[in-house]
Design a protein around this motif. Structure first.
Motif, PDB file in Angstrom:
ATOM      1  N   PRO A 179     -46.185 -24.734 -20.595  1.00 21.08           N
ATOM      2  CA  PRO A 179     -45.054 -25.495 -20.057  1.00 21.08           C
ATOM      3  C   PRO A 179     -43.947 -24.647 -19.437  1.00 21.08           C
ATOM      4  CG  PRO A 179     -45.752 -26.459 -22.141  1.00 21.08           C
ATOM      5  CD  PRO A 179     -46.493 -25.167 -21.991  1.00 21.08           C
ATOM      6  N   THR A 180     -43.555 -23.566 -20.090  1.00 24.39           N
ATOM      7  CA  THR A 180     -42.452 -22.757 -19.566  1.00 24.39           C
ATOM      8  C   THR A 180     -42.819 -22.148 -18.218  1.00 24.39           C
ATOM      9  OG1 THR A 180     -41.676 -22.265 -21.802  1.00 24.39           O
ATOM     10  CG2 THR A 180     -40.934 -20.801 -20.038  1.00 24.39           C
ATOM     11  N   ARG A 181     -44.020 -21.585 -18.113  1.00 21.05           N
ATOM     12  CA  ARG A 181     -44.447 -20.972 -16.847  1.00 21.05           C
ATOM     13  C   ARG A 181     -44.582 -22.025 -15.750  1.00 21.05           C
ATOM     14  NH1 ARG A 181     -47.636 -18.336 -20.598  1.00 21.05           N
ATOM     15  NH2 ARG A 181     -49.411 -19.704 -20.193  1.00 21.05           N
ATOM     16  N   ALA A 182     -45.138 -23.190 -16.112  1.00 21.63           N
ATOM     17  CA  ALA A 182     -45.356 -24.233 -15.104  1.00 21.63           C
ATOM     18  C   ALA A 182     -44.026 -24.787 -14.604  1.00 21.63           C
ATOM     19  CB  ALA A 182     -46.227 -25.342 -15.691  1.00 21.63           C
ATOM     20  N   GLU A 183     -43.091 -25.013 -15.506  1.00 16.73           N
ATOM     21  CA  GLU A 183     -41.801 -25.535 -15.059  1.00 16.73           C
ATOM     22  C   GLU A 183     -41.093 -24.513 -14.181  1.00 16.73           C
ATOM     23  OE1 GLU A 183     -38.229 -28.073 -16.990  1.00 16.73           O
ATOM     24  OE2 GLU A 183     -38.600 -26.125 -17.948  1.00 16.73           O
ATOM     25  N   ARG A 184     -41.158 -23.261 -14.566  1.00 15.57           N
ATOM     26  CA  ARG A 184     -40.517 -22.236 -13.738  1.00 15.57           C
ATOM     27  C   ARG A 184     -41.155 -22.189 -12.346  1.00 15.57           C
ATOM     28  NH1 ARG A 184     -37.230 -17.889 -14.110  1.00 15.57           N
ATOM     29  NH2 ARG A 184     -37.591 -16.261 -12.568  1.00 15.57           N
ATOM     30  N   ALA A 185     -42.481 -22.305 -12.295  1.00 14.36           N
ATOM     31  CA  ALA A 185     -43.159 -22.292 -10.998  1.00 14.36           C
ATOM     32  C   ALA A 185     -42.710 -23.473 -10.138  1.00 14.36           C
ATOM     33  CB  ALA A 185     -44.676 -22.326 -11.203  1.00 14.36           C
ATOM     34  N   ALA A 186     -42.521 -24.633 -10.783  1.00 11.33           N
ATOM     35  CA  ALA A 186     -42.044 -25.799 -10.032  1.00 11.33           C
ATOM     36  C   ALA A 186     -40.626 -25.571  -9.513  1.00 11.33           C
ATOM     37  CB  ALA A 186     -42.107 -27.038 -10.916  1.00 11.33           C
ATOM     38  N   LEU A 187     -39.779 -24.958 -10.327  1.00 16.89           N
ATOM     39  CA  LEU A 187     -38.406 -24.686  -9.894  1.00 16.89           C
ATOM     40  C   LEU A 187     -38.373 -23.652  -8.777  1.00 16.89           C
ATOM     41  CD1 LEU A 187     -36.601 -24.678 -13.361  1.00 16.89           C
ATOM     42  CD2 LEU A 187     -36.130 -26.245 -11.462  1.00 16.89           C
ATOM     43  N   VAL A 188     -39.225 -22.636  -8.868  1.00 18.93           N
ATOM     44  CA  VAL A 188     -39.284 -21.636  -7.794  1.00 18.93           C
ATOM     45  C   VAL A 188     -39.615 -22.318  -6.468  1.00 18.93           C
ATOM     46  CG1 VAL A 188     -40.653 -19.698  -6.906  1.00 18.93           C
ATOM     47  CG2 VAL A 188     -39.828 -19.660  -9.266  1.00 18.93           C
ATOM     48  N   ARG A 189     -40.541 -23.270  -6.518  1.00 15.63           N
ATOM     49  CA  ARG A 189     -40.974 -23.947  -5.289  1.00 15.63           C
ATOM     50  C   ARG A 189     -39.917 -24.913  -4.753  1.00 15.63           C
ATOM     51  NH1 ARG A 189     -46.697 -26.742  -5.814  1.00 15.63           N
ATOM     52  NH2 ARG A 189     -46.851 -26.382  -3.578  1.00 15.63           N
ATOM     53  N   HIS A 190     -39.119 -25.523  -5.632  1.00 11.63           N
ATOM     54  CA  HIS A 190     -38.347 -26.684  -5.201  1.00 11.63           C
ATOM     55  C   HIS A 190     -36.835 -26.573  -5.436  1.00 11.63           C
ATOM     56  CE1 HIS A 190     -42.148 -28.635  -4.441  1.00 11.63           C
ATOM     57  NE2 HIS A 190     -42.530 -28.397  -5.679  1.00 11.63           N
ATOM     58  N   ALA A 191     -36.351 -25.453  -5.954  1.00 16.26           N
ATOM     59  CA  ALA A 191     -34.913 -25.337  -6.214  1.00 16.26           C
ATOM     60  C   ALA A 191     -34.099 -25.482  -4.932  1.00 16.26           C
ATOM     61  CB  ALA A 191     -34.610 -24.001  -6.894  1.00 16.26           C
ATOM     62  N   ALA A 192     -34.570 -24.906  -3.847  1.00 13.51           N
ATOM     63  CA  ALA A 192     -33.814 -25.006  -2.595  1.00 13.51           C
ATOM     64  C   ALA A 192     -33.721 -26.457  -2.127  1.00 13.51           C
ATOM     65  CB  ALA A 192     -34.470 -24.138  -1.517  1.00 13.51           C
TER      66      ALA A 192
ATOM     67  N   ASP B  66     -45.607 -28.096 -10.427  1.00 10.59           N
ATOM     68  CA  ASP B  66     -46.042 -26.730 -10.175  1.00 10.59           C
ATOM     69  C   ASP B  66     -47.351 -26.779  -9.384  1.00 10.59           C
ATOM     70  OD1 ASP B  66     -48.432 -26.174 -12.442  1.00 10.59           O
ATOM     71  OD2 ASP B  66     -47.037 -27.793 -12.894  1.00 10.59           O
ATOM     72  N   PRO B  67     -47.840 -25.654  -8.870  1.00 11.28           N
ATOM     73  CA  PRO B  67     -49.067 -25.667  -8.057  1.00 11.28           C
ATOM     74  C   PRO B  67     -50.285 -26.240  -8.779  1.00 11.28           C
ATOM     75  CG  PRO B  67     -47.897 -23.601  -7.736  1.00 11.28           C
ATOM     76  CD  PRO B  67     -47.186 -24.324  -8.845  1.00 11.28           C
ATOM     77  N   ASP B  68     -50.331 -26.133 -10.105  1.00 12.78           N
ATOM     78  CA  ASP B  68     -51.485 -26.631 -10.853  1.00 12.78           C
ATOM     79  C   ASP B  68     -51.309 -28.064 -11.344  1.00 12.78           C
ATOM     80  OD1 ASP B  68     -52.899 -24.196 -10.597  1.00 12.78           O
ATOM     81  OD2 ASP B  68     -51.728 -23.346 -12.253  1.00 12.78           O
ATOM     82  N   GLY B  69     -50.161 -28.680 -11.067  1.00  8.35           N
ATOM     83  CA  GLY B  69     -49.939 -30.061 -11.465  1.00  8.35           C
ATOM     84  C   GLY B  69     -49.817 -30.271 -12.967  1.00  8.35           C
ATOM     85  N   LEU B  70     -49.326 -29.261 -13.674  1.00 11.45           N
ATOM     86  CA  LEU B  70     -49.212 -29.355 -15.132  1.00 11.45           C
ATOM     87  C   LEU B  70     -47.882 -29.952 -15.588  1.00 11.45           C
ATOM     88  CD1 LEU B  70     -50.634 -25.820 -16.060  1.00 11.45           C
ATOM     89  CD2 LEU B  70     -51.855 -28.010 -16.056  1.00 11.45           C
ATOM     90  N   PHE B  71     -46.830 -29.695 -14.823  1.00 18.75           N
ATOM     91  CA  PHE B  71     -45.477 -30.023 -15.275  1.00 18.75           C
ATOM     92  C   PHE B  71     -44.729 -30.687 -14.125  1.00 18.75           C
ATOM     93  CE2 PHE B  71     -41.227 -29.553 -16.862  1.00 18.75           C
ATOM     94  CZ  PHE B  71     -41.355 -29.454 -18.243  1.00 18.75           C
ATOM     95  N   GLY B  72     -43.912 -31.700 -14.446  1.00  8.56           N
ATOM     96  CA  GLY B  72     -43.228 -32.445 -13.411  1.00  8.56           C
ATOM     97  C   GLY B  72     -41.722 -32.261 -13.421  1.00  8.56           C
ATOM     98  N   LEU B  73     -41.127 -32.318 -12.245  1.00  6.52           N
ATOM     99  CA  LEU B  73     -39.682 -32.361 -12.069  1.00  6.52           C
ATOM    100  C   LEU B  73     -39.357 -33.642 -11.316  1.00  6.52           C
ATOM    101  CD1 LEU B  73     -38.885 -28.715 -10.851  1.00  6.52           C
ATOM    102  CD2 LEU B  73     -38.443 -29.652 -13.141  1.00  6.52           C
ATOM    103  N   THR B  74     -38.510 -34.473 -11.902  1.00  9.90           N
ATOM    104  CA  THR B  74     -38.076 -35.700 -11.242  1.00  9.90           C
ATOM    105  C   THR B  74     -36.591 -35.591 -10.920  1.00  9.90           C
ATOM    106  OG1 THR B  74     -39.685 -37.010 -12.494  1.00  9.90           O
ATOM    107  CG2 THR B  74     -37.884 -38.210 -11.426  1.00  9.90           C
TER     108      THR B  74
END
Length: 321
Positions: free
Chosen positions: A59-72, A308-316
């Motif tokens: 979870p921690t790695r996946a959420e961080r990956a999602a934030l890296v992709r979408h923070a901007a 994240d790229p693997d679809g493990l964790f979501g950001l809404t």
């Protein structure tokens, strides 16, 4: 700019009273339970940081990956002037949002909320030094009780990350989201991190790692109760269990008594049968449409959803409507 003094709405007496109330309620219930917030003394926090680095704990790695992709994109959409983080801890992942919002040129205030005075004092001092143009205002409080103490004014973005909302039972989630909406103005934003439903073969090892770190973390709640309330649990006599509930789509962490035991705590005498479970955590997993529905019921509109790229964790990203 130096960090503002912490706003303290929760002190050691509050925490001690809350622990007593939780222990009394949980150990007299059937089945027995203790809430996961009591894992996190200094040792528990160290163990959890170790968990986040384990190969099984995605979870921690996946959420961080999602934030890296979408923070901007989050910064572009919200143009937030104030970023509030609930249950901030070290605020490590939040730096991705701080950087993106700073680059956007809108952010003026960061307000992390956490129950730990020491953790907030350290993190706010560090962040104030690293972001000298940012007003950093730490709030010592419980996100289930002190949402009415959040800073007001300007465009606000509240980040509730880590999948922590999954530790709340459905009625508790509804109450939390309702209180969150009541604390916000129309047009304010909520960024919600949720672990997603997936193959239990991926989920279960994240809560029952081969090295046994999660087992030690689970048993730590008994050590906290022993130390703070003079209980006589023997933690080593409880086996850590991670159970996937397919119907409810959540993981339950449990401590299973390995022999009949009698435990004394407060003015209680608590009997455990051999094989009896003490539930210590629920960690719900979510589907995107379910997240949107829960948010809508509380008065939010889910505007964007990312993974994240693997679809493990979501950001809404949801807006108060």
């Amino acid at each position: 700019m130096s960090a503002d003094p912490l706003e303290i709405h929760l002190d050691e007496r509050d925490l001690a009273r809350s622990l007593r109330e939780d222990v009394r309620a949980g150990l007299t219930a059937n089945p027995k339970w203790l809430p996961p917030k009591w894992f996190y003394d200094a040792r528990g926090s160290e163990l959890f940081e170790e968990i986040t680095r384990l190969p099984e704990y995605y979870p921690t790695r996946a959420e961080r990956a999602a934030l890296v992709r979408h923070a901007a994109r989050i910064a572009e959409v919200t143009e937030a002037k104030t970023l509030i983080e609930l249950g901030s801890g070290s605020s490590e992942k939040t730096r991705l949002l701080l950087d993106a919002l700073s680059d956007q040129g809108t952010l003026g205030t960061f307000a992390p909320l956490d129950v730990s005075v020491s953790a907030l004092r350290q993190s706010t001092a560090t962040l104030a030094a690293d972001y000298p143009r940012l007003r950093v205002r730490g709030i010592v409080g419980d996100f289930t009780r002190h949402l009415d103490r959040l800073p007001t004014g300007g465009r606000r973005l509240v980040a509730f990350l880590g999948g922590t909302i999954g530790n709340l039972l459905p009625d508790e989630r509804a109450a939390f989201l309702g209180a969150m909406r009541a604390a916000l103005e129309t047009g304010d934003w909520l960024l919600l991190g949720t672990d997603l439903v997936k193959d239990p073969a991926i989920i279960v090892p994240a809560y029952d790692d081969a090295a046994g770190v999660t087992a030690e973390f689970d048993r730590n709640v008994l050590r906290v109760v022993n130390r703070e309330l003079g209980a006589d649990f023997v933690p080593e006599k409880f086996r850590h269990v991670a159970h996937w509930d397919a119907e409810r789509e959540w993981i339950e962490m449990r401590l299973r008594a390995q022999r009949p035991m009698r435990v004394r705590v407060l003015d209680l005498t608590v009997d455990f049968a051999e094989g009896e479970d003490l539930r210590t955590e629920v960690s719900a997993k979510f589907r995107p449409d379910g997240v949107a529905a829960e948010l809508a019921a509380a008065g939010f509109t889910a505007e964007e959803f990312w993974t994240d790229p693997d679809g493990l964790f979501g950001l809404t990203l949801a807006r108060a409507c």
